[in-house]
Enzyme design. Sequence first.
Site, PDB file in Angstrom:
ATOM      1  N   GLU A 123       1.589  -0.297  -5.099  1.00  0.00           N
ATOM      2  CA  GLU A 123       0.823   0.936  -5.385  1.00  0.00           C
ATOM      3  C   GLU A 123       1.695   2.072  -5.156  1.00  0.00           C
ATOM      4  O   GLU A 123       2.308   2.684  -4.251  1.00  0.00           O
ATOM      5  CB  GLU A 123      -0.335   0.960  -4.045  1.00  0.00           C
ATOM      6  CG  GLU A 123      -1.315   2.034  -4.461  1.00  0.00           C
ATOM      7  CD  GLU A 123      -2.395   2.221  -3.467  1.00  0.00           C
ATOM      8  OE1 GLU A 123      -3.427   2.826  -3.629  1.00  0.00           O
ATOM      9  OE2 GLU A 123      -1.807   2.228  -2.343  1.00  0.00           O
ATOM     10  N   ASP A 159       0.854  -1.027  -0.117  1.00  0.00           N
ATOM     11  CA  ASP A 159       0.159  -0.040   0.110  1.00  0.00           C
ATOM     12  C   ASP A 159       0.780   1.277   0.028  1.00  0.00           C
ATOM     13  O   ASP A 159       1.878   1.290   0.666  1.00  0.00           O
ATOM     14  CB  ASP A 159      -0.749  -0.015   1.309  1.00  0.00           C
ATOM     15  CG  ASP A 159      -1.936   1.013   1.214  1.00  0.00           C
ATOM     16  OD1 ASP A 159      -2.961   0.770   0.590  1.00  0.00           O
ATOM     17  OD2 ASP A 159      -1.734   2.124   2.096  1.00  0.00           O
TER      18      ASP A 159
END
Length: 456
Positions: A129, A91
Amino acid sequence: MVDALHEAGIEVWLDVVYNHTSEAQYTGPTYCYRGLDNKTYYLLEPGTGAYQDHTGCGNTMRTAHPAVRTLILQSVRHWAEEYGIDGFRFDLASVFTRDLTGEVDTRDPAIVAELSNLGNRHDLVMVAEAWDLAAYQLGRGFPSFSWRQWNGRFRDDLRAFVRGDPGMVPGLMRCLYGSDDLFPDTPAEAYRPFQSINFVTSHDGFCLYDLVSYNEKHNHANGHNNTDGSNNNLSWNCGHEGDKGAPPQVLALRRRQAKNFFCLLMLAAGTPQFLAGDEFLNTQGGNNNPYNQDNETTWLDWDLLQSNADIHRFFRLMIAFRKRHPSLGRNHFWREDVRWFGVEGEPDLSWYSHSVAFFLSGASLEDSDLYVMINAWEEDLVFKIQVGEPAEWRRVVDTARPSPGDITEAGVLPAEKDSAGAEHTAEKLTSDRVKVETRSIVVLERRSRNTPRRQC
């Protein structure tokens, strides 16, 4: 659980968050790192000591520090060695490129190199990401040639095209081809299309049904006066906000749009990803940030699997279609095997165009050929088939048709049979003109000259 999934031939990738903690800003609770060594574990503003917030969650981990790098590496190693996890999605991975002061430095950040080495040793898939609140590094901007990346631009371009935004045909073509502008396969860079993780929806933002049912977010239940969550959803409610009072024609169009999204996702080069529940039109009631909703908002409503069995069938057969055609999911770009067309002649790349077609040759992979016609316009369009004779082609997908006519059970090769042993019933063309209804996709298939006949 991991062992059971492996026995079923399914890999397990874990979504991990190493960019912030729940200790939030200075007013937040003290659970661990703030009390242990605040300035080591968190990025702080020089002079004031305020937390740098590159994550939107109140703080940012200081991932360039050796202690924090060790913590992350030990965590990943634990999941890989003790549980047999096959891959990790990191993330807000752009945080990994921030130095000890919080500035972005993409010149070989230590944590990325160390995670890459760990991944190589354990045969792990690493997915980034590749952005945070201030750093957007999608594609070549992220400092690793070996990692895969969540392709946020694929999501945005596909959403914009399907809802009917002007000027999106070139963007759609890039998405279908594998986003080689972001992941170029030049001799110097040598990216592959599978490094693009293609998605339309995820745990962040609208689920698929809400994407075609709401123009605006409805996050009041989260307790922030509807100020949380993204306002840039590129969604379209098909003419009515939400389900209450929605007329039948709106509900029907939403189902077609959901099929359009998934059809394009399965046809695109790259690695497809979809959100659990999208296959039976699960809804979150328009909430695009239900992080604190451990209730019916986020729980999967399995009763929808029965009421939306036709959508589940379409998803299942589109996945089978992709797996049956190695030319779609090949490990290199389509290159000379693809030809692009318009309704007639060359593709229309103008601002007002909402349609495109392409022919994909499967001969190089001993696969059949595909001819795909895509219409995101508000009216029906008649496409001219510009490759081969009409009788060579069979219609295998048509998102405008109701189930089971929207997708055939098997391919078009004469020797193929469906799971029940019956010959396929794909419709053979009788004309080189094919009507593609408004907001729909038609896929044709034919035997390539180099495709061997499959045995029953």
